[in-house]
Scaffold this motif. Structure first.
Motif, PDB file in Angstrom:
ATOM      1  N   ALA A 634      24.775   9.364 -18.913  1.00  0.00           N
ATOM      2  CA  ALA A 634      25.890   9.066 -19.820  1.00  0.00           C
ATOM      3  C   ALA A 634      25.812   9.952 -21.045  1.00  0.00           C
ATOM      4  O   ALA A 634      24.741  10.243 -21.555  1.00  0.00           O
ATOM      5  N   ARG A 635      26.959  10.363 -21.527  1.00  0.00           N
ATOM      6  CA  ARG A 635      27.050  11.118 -22.775  1.00  0.00           C
ATOM      7  C   ARG A 635      28.141  10.491 -23.634  1.00  0.00           C
ATOM      8  O   ARG A 635      29.315  10.614 -23.301  1.00  0.00           O
ATOM      9  N   PRO A 636      27.803   9.786 -24.714  1.00  0.00           N
ATOM     10  CA  PRO A 636      26.459   9.526 -25.217  1.00  0.00           C
ATOM     11  C   PRO A 636      25.732   8.501 -24.356  1.00  0.00           C
ATOM     12  O   PRO A 636      26.347   7.837 -23.523  1.00  0.00           O
ATOM     13  N   PRO A 637      24.411   8.361 -24.542  1.00  0.00           N
ATOM     14  CA  PRO A 637      23.652   7.420 -23.713  1.00  0.00           C
ATOM     15  C   PRO A 637      24.060   5.984 -23.970  1.00  0.00           C
ATOM     16  O   PRO A 637      24.597   5.643 -25.028  1.00  0.00           O
ATOM     17  N   VAL A 638      23.814   5.146 -22.992  1.00  0.00           N
ATOM     18  CA  VAL A 638      24.087   3.717 -23.113  1.00  0.00           C
ATOM     19  C   VAL A 638      22.750   2.979 -23.172  1.00  0.00           C
ATOM     20  O   VAL A 638      21.864   3.211 -22.352  1.00  0.00           O
ATOM     21  N   ILE A 639      22.610   2.097 -24.154  1.00  0.00           N
ATOM     22  CA  ILE A 639      21.391   1.309 -24.316  1.00  0.00           C
ATOM     23  C   ILE A 639      21.670  -0.094 -23.792  1.00  0.00           C
ATOM     24  O   ILE A 639      22.571  -0.773 -24.262  1.00  0.00           O
ATOM     25  N   PHE A 640      20.893  -0.525 -22.814  1.00  0.00           N
ATOM     26  CA  PHE A 640      21.144  -1.789 -22.116  1.00  0.00           C
ATOM     27  C   PHE A 640      20.938  -2.986 -23.044  1.00  0.00           C
ATOM     28  O   PHE A 640      21.686  -3.933 -23.036  1.00  0.00           O
ATOM     29  N   ARG A 641      19.882  -3.004 -23.805  1.00  0.00           N
ATOM     30  CA  ARG A 641      19.579  -3.942 -24.885  1.00  0.00           C
ATOM     31  C   ARG A 641      19.152  -5.333 -24.433  1.00  0.00           C
ATOM     32  O   ARG A 641      18.650  -6.112 -25.225  1.00  0.00           O
ATOM     33  N   ASP A 642      19.340  -5.699 -23.180  1.00  0.00           N
ATOM     34  CA  ASP A 642      18.921  -7.036 -22.730  1.00  0.00           C
ATOM     35  C   ASP A 642      18.254  -6.936 -21.369  1.00  0.00           C
ATOM     36  O   ASP A 642      18.573  -7.690 -20.449  1.00  0.00           O
ATOM     37  N   PHE A 643      17.296  -6.019 -21.269  1.00  0.00           N
ATOM     38  CA  PHE A 643      16.594  -5.788 -20.005  1.00  0.00           C
ATOM     39  C   PHE A 643      15.551  -6.888 -19.830  1.00  0.00           C
ATOM     40  O   PHE A 643      14.618  -7.016 -20.616  1.00  0.00           O
ATOM     41  N   LYS A 644      15.703  -7.693 -18.783  1.00  0.00           N
ATOM     42  CA  LYS A 644      14.750  -8.762 -18.476  1.00  0.00           C
ATOM     43  C   LYS A 644      14.861  -9.110 -17.006  1.00  0.00           C
ATOM     44  O   LYS A 644      15.789  -8.660 -16.305  1.00  0.00           O
ATOM     45  N   ALA A 645      13.922  -9.917 -16.508  1.00  0.00           N
ATOM     46  CA  ALA A 645      13.847 -10.184 -15.078  1.00  0.00           C
ATOM     47  C   ALA A 645      15.100 -10.877 -14.552  1.00  0.00           C
ATOM     48  O   ALA A 645      15.546 -10.611 -13.427  1.00  0.00           O
ATOM     49  N   ALA A 664      25.273  -4.399 -24.056  1.00  0.00           N
ATOM     50  CA  ALA A 664      25.013  -2.961 -24.033  1.00  0.00           C
ATOM     51  C   ALA A 664      25.703  -2.267 -25.207  1.00  0.00           C
ATOM     52  O   ALA A 664      26.778  -2.674 -25.649  1.00  0.00           O
ATOM     53  N   ARG A 665      25.080  -1.217 -25.690  1.00  0.00           N
ATOM     54  CA  ARG A 665      25.632  -0.434 -26.797  1.00  0.00           C
ATOM     55  C   ARG A 665      25.568   1.044 -26.463  1.00  0.00           C
ATOM     56  O   ARG A 665      24.649   1.500 -25.793  1.00  0.00           O
ATOM     57  N   VAL A 666      26.549   1.786 -26.960  1.00  0.00           N
ATOM     58  CA  VAL A 666      26.494   3.236 -26.860  1.00  0.00           C
ATOM     59  C   VAL A 666      25.461   3.737 -27.856  1.00  0.00           C
ATOM     60  O   VAL A 666      25.408   3.291 -29.000  1.00  0.00           O
ATOM     61  N   GLY A 667      24.613   4.655 -27.411  1.00  0.00           N
ATOM     62  CA  GLY A 667      23.515   5.144 -28.232  1.00  0.00           C
ATOM     63  C   GLY A 667      23.965   6.142 -29.278  1.00  0.00           C
ATOM     64  O   GLY A 667      25.155   6.424 -29.443  1.00  0.00           O
ATOM     65  N   PRO A 668      22.994   6.699 -30.003  1.00  0.00           N
ATOM     66  CA  PRO A 668      23.313   7.625 -31.100  1.00  0.00           C
ATOM     67  C   PRO A 668      23.949   8.907 -30.582  1.00  0.00           C
ATOM     68  O   PRO A 668      23.656   9.377 -29.489  1.00  0.00           O
ATOM     69  N   VAL A 669      24.829   9.474 -31.403  1.00  0.00           N
ATOM     70  CA  VAL A 669      25.507  10.720 -31.067  1.00  0.00           C
ATOM     71  C   VAL A 669      25.228  11.748 -32.153  1.00  0.00           C
ATOM     72  O   VAL A 669      24.892  11.409 -33.284  1.00  0.00           O
ATOM     73  N   GLY A 670      25.375  13.010 -31.802  1.00  0.00           N
ATOM     74  CA  GLY A 670      25.184  14.080 -32.777  1.00  0.00           C
ATOM     75  C   GLY A 670      23.756  14.136 -33.276  1.00  0.00           C
ATOM     76  O   GLY A 670      22.797  14.099 -32.499  1.00  0.00           O
ATOM     77  N   ASP A 671      23.612  14.216 -34.587  1.00  0.00           N
ATOM     78  CA  ASP A 671      22.282  14.323 -35.199  1.00  0.00           C
ATOM     79  C   ASP A 671      21.641  12.964 -35.436  1.00  0.00           C
ATOM     80  O   ASP A 671      20.510  12.897 -35.940  1.00  0.00           O
ATOM     81  N   LYS A 672      22.305  11.897 -35.102  1.00  0.00           N
ATOM     82  CA  LYS A 672      21.748  10.571 -35.349  1.00  0.00           C
ATOM     83  C   LYS A 672      20.612  10.277 -34.377  1.00  0.00           C
ATOM     84  O   LYS A 672      20.663  10.659 -33.204  1.00  0.00           O
ATOM     85  N   THR A 673      19.594   9.593 -34.892  1.00  0.00           N
ATOM     86  CA  THR A 673      18.439   9.255 -34.058  1.00  0.00           C
ATOM     87  C   THR A 673      18.500   7.831 -33.552  1.00  0.00           C
ATOM     88  O   THR A 673      17.731   7.447 -32.669  1.00  0.00           O
TER      89      THR A 673
END
Length: 815
Positions: A634-645, A664-673
């Motif tokens: 994915a561009r930008p990356p996707v952060i799952f945020r609730d990974f569990k069994a 889930a949230r879209v991750g940082p873009v550009g120069d953001k960390t």
């Protein structure tokens, strides 16, 4: 007709025009007063900045050595709440994570909830933290006498709270950083004359919609200018009701909390100032995360309280301020003229009366003299001064002007209600909080370089130029006001392949949603098994129904539909369709006959066979590939945020499928960390840096994967309160065993009965340990984890050599 015309001319010339002209003169005078006040504050702030007095750095972000030298005082943290189902975990967790000696910190949850289910959830959350050694007390009142002021007053009167020297007030949606007390209490300890240290608010959902952007502009001016000038130049500013620390003796000296108005915070500030012995400190560089109202209804109720309360307090306190013998005249003038009269009365009445009534009337009624400089130049300059504190929203200044004019009617009405002490003068409606930040699913687009590792195809979502121009959050601005189905089609740009089902179709497929069809229930709501006709074939499906009283809602529903429609991969669950009929919200998935990983790993019924070692590694590999697709394809990356069994489903061949993308949230873009967001997820799985700071990265998912992978190796839950105290937290239990190779065998699931390769166990524990590093930069990328798991699955090695992590992981108490 001539008589009527003559009568109209007489009324117009002798009554209407003179009256309107008088109104113009009054409004001109008020406009100039307001302009001079704004210009004066702008000059003061500029002067403070030029002479480096704006931040005298008495609040420094460093260690608390000076406090250690004088011993930490006893601090009480009060968290008042009322039916705060969406945010209670966040505020309690943030308070329990504050850096302060545990024996010197007392957390008091003042729950006035009228919903018994919510009361039970809040109390259970307090008990959970108490079980971890946190000194936390749960207090519930059934009568709500005095509302927030009454709750805090009764909380201070509790016998166990009498030893506390300072009290920090945090509303239910406020999340302070871990060093909040260190940076604020230091000032109170260092100067006995300081009664209050007020921190600044930082808005986690400012980008959610146009409404929150408008609020950000107004509140940025309040915190950057009004509070700054009040503190540095006049020695007074109003307590904001939260994100502040009071000296308990100052609260008692001022007469304690009173519920006579809806602004008990401002009331206490004024009374403390009139005592003549206390001063306030505004710590503008200490920020506390909070949520802005994201619905117009919630915002209107909040503004009614914020406009009516000060006007009513002005009515009650005018004589006291005027006759105070210990308050110097400059401070009296600031209180009565600048703080109350101009900001709390004139600003609201002028905006509505002049710009919405008088000026339009002058256009319609000829013969009234209206100075151009007052009608155009003065409002323009006032607007520019207000907007100067939020440069990123300057392009929205026209919308802000329109928005403020619309809201001025409600504020003016509330101001008059407060001044006249009418029926609604003491109306208290708690501001609705949703507990979520914005949905970012709409900004995902195709990666120009497809990943070679992903076994599924990359994003099939086309570029969305309209959304790119409008900004990353524009797509969800109006989802509350439009049909959700229309939003899905609009954002998906025709790429959403999931079918829109009717409620009748899903009701028939599940047998009327009968209890016998329930497969399970989560934060979203119950999941039913059903049988549907798709493309001429009968298929089994899982129908997830939104629980209107559940922990997730329409925003999560919209996110999940878009995520699963725009992110297709063999290790992500397949979304077959959705339903948005009327108020119904349902998701239809491909049926997973094996249920979730949790069912086979942590909730085994008596006599059931445990998963073998090879199957566990294959499941871990599939889950890691699903995360890899989210992070890398994915561009930008996707952060799952609730990974569990429980969010890893298994098909008939035990292939892992990630599900439940509501958080889930879209991750940082550009120069953001990183992306800053409200802390959400499941306790025990959240990465420590995310839990403490709200800074979310893909490394956060890697940590969560490490927790689940450790569960798969050990057969233990991440958090298991049924075990002895030293074994309840899996990561803490595993930490000392990671250091000792001889204890590796202790960590293997007893249900495996030793049926695992020794070297494979060692390598699996090394992978888990690296994923669980406290330092996020030390964790491997998920693609490296996939590579290691591929080797681990195929190798079947029997060597006793075991790689060992250099730094064993550490898990903080607060999540």
């Amino acid at each position: 007709m001539k008589m009527m015309r003559a009568a109209w001319q007489a009324v117009r010339c002798k009554v209407l025009v003179p009256t309107l002209q008088l109104a113009v003169y009054v409004c001109v005078a008020m406009s100039l007063m307001l302009f001079v006040e704004r210009l004066y504050m702008a000059l003061v702030v500029t002067g403070l900045w030029l002479f480096r007095r704006r931040r005298r750095r008495i609040i420094r972000k460093d260690t608390d050595d000076d406090l250690e030298a004088n011993a930490h005082p006893m601090v009480l943290v009060q968290i008042p709440m009322f039916n705060e189902k969406q945010v209670y975990r966040l505020s309690i967790g943030a308070a329990c994570g504050l850096t302060w000696p545990s024996e010197k910190l007392l957390i008091q949850v003042l729950d006035d909830s009228t919903d018994s289910a919510i009361r039970e959830m809040v109390e259970r959350e307090c008990m959970r933290w108490a079980g971890k050694g946190v000194n936390i007390r749960y207090e519930n009142r059934r009568n709500r006498s005095g509302y927030k002021a009454g709750a805090m007053r009764e909380g201070l009167e509790k016998p166990y709270a009498r030893e506390c020297e300072f009290v920090a007030v945090l509303d239910a949606d406020f999340q302070p950083d871990a060093d909040f007390l260190v940076r604020t209490v230091r000032v109170l300890v260092g100067d006995p004359s300081v009664a209050l240290v007020q921190a600044r608010w930082r808005f986690v959902n400012a980008d959610e919609c146009l409404l929150t952007r408008m609020q950000e502009m107004s509140l940025d001016y309040h915190f950057s200018v009004e509070q700054e000038v009040g503190w540095a130049w006049h020695g007074f500013f109003g307590f904001n009701g939260t994100a502040g620390v009071w000296r308990v003796s100052a609260v008692e000296d001022a007469g304690g909390w009173k519920e006579r108005t809806t602004v008990e915070d401002m009331d206490l500030s004024v009374r403390a100032t009139l005592r003549g012995r206390w001063r306030f400190v505004y710590a503008g560089d200490v920020c506390v995360r909070n949520e802005l109202p994201s619905t117009l209804r919630a915002y209107r109720y909040q503004q009614h309280r914020w406009s009516c309360g000060p006007a009513n307090l002005f009515r009650k306190m005018f004589r006291d301020v005027l006759l105070s013998r210990v308050t110097p005249w400059p401070k009296k003038l600031h209180l009565l003229y600048s703080f109350f009269f101009l900001r709390k009365l004139v600003a609201h009445l002028l905006t509505f009366g002049f710009y919405c009534l008088v000026i339009p009337s002058c256009v319609l009624l000829q013969g009234v003299w209206l100075p151009k400089y007052v009608a155009l130049y003065v409002p323009a300059l006032i607007t520019l001064l207000n907007a100067a504190c939020t440069p990123r929203s300057w392009h929205l200044i026209v919308f802000w002007i329109l928005f403020e004019n619309v809201m001025s009617m409600h504020r003016s009405k509330a101001t008059l209600v407060g001044l006249l002490e009418a029926t609604r003068a003491n109306e208290w409606v708690v501001t609705e909080k949703l507990g979520n930040t914005t949905t970012d699913a709409a900004v995902m687009h195709v990666s120009n370089k497809p990943k070679t590792r992903s076994s599924g195809r990359g994003f099939h979502v086309a570029e969305m130029p309209a959304l790119a121009r409008a900004g990353p959050h524009a797509a969800v601005v109006s989802y509350r006001h439009r049909r959700v189905a229309e939003e899905i089609l609009k954002i998906g740009k025709g790429k959403v392949t999931a079918r829109a089902f009717t409620y009748g179709e899903l009701s028939e497929a599940t047998g009327g949603f009968r209890a016998e069809s329930v497969l399970g229930e989560g934060g979203f709501g119950p999941v039913y098994r059903g049988r549907l006709s798709l493309n001429g074939k009968e298929v089994d499906a899982a129908v997830k129904q939104l629980d209107r009283n559940g922990m997730q809602g329409t925003r999560e529903f919209l996110v999940e539909v878009l995520m699963l429609s725009l992110l297709e991969h063999p290790n992500l669950v397949t979304l077959l369709g959705y339903c948005t009929d009327a108020e119904h919200r349902m998701l239809v998935y491909e049926y997973m006959p094996r249920g979730s990983l949790e069912d086979h790993l942590l909730d085994l019924p008596p006599g059931a066979a445990a998963l073998d070692w090879t199957t566990r590694m294959r499941i871990a590999q599939g889950a890691a590939r699903g995360l890899e697709h989210l992070h890398d394809a994915a561009r930008p990356p996707v952060i799952f945020r609730d990974f569990k069994a429980s969010n890893i489903l298994l098909d008939a061949s035990f292939q892992a499928r990630l599900s439940d993308f509501g958080l889930a949230r879209v991750g940082p873009v550009g120069d953001k960390t990183h992306v800053s967001t409200r802390v959400m997820g499941t306790y025990g799985y959240c990465a420590p840096e995310y839990a403490l700071t709200g800074k979310l990265t893909t490394c956060s998912d890697v940590y969560s994967f490490g927790v689940v992978f450790l569960e798969m190796v050990t057969g233990r839950r991440a958090i298991d309160m049924s075990r002895p105290a030293d074994q309840q937290n899996l990561v803490q239990w595993a930490a000392p065993r990671f250091k000792d190779k001889k204890r590796f065998a202790e960590m293997a699931d007893p249900l495996l009965h030793g049926a695992y390769p020794t070297k494979g166990l060692y390598q699996a524990l090394a992978i888990a340990a690296m994923c669980l590093q406290e330092d996020a930069s030390m964790r491997p990328a998920i693609s490296d984890v996939v590579t290691a798991l591929e080797y681990l699955t195929l190798a079947g090695a029997t060597s006793d050599a075991a790689p060992r992590p250099q730094n064993p992981p550490h898990h903080p108490d607060a999540t």
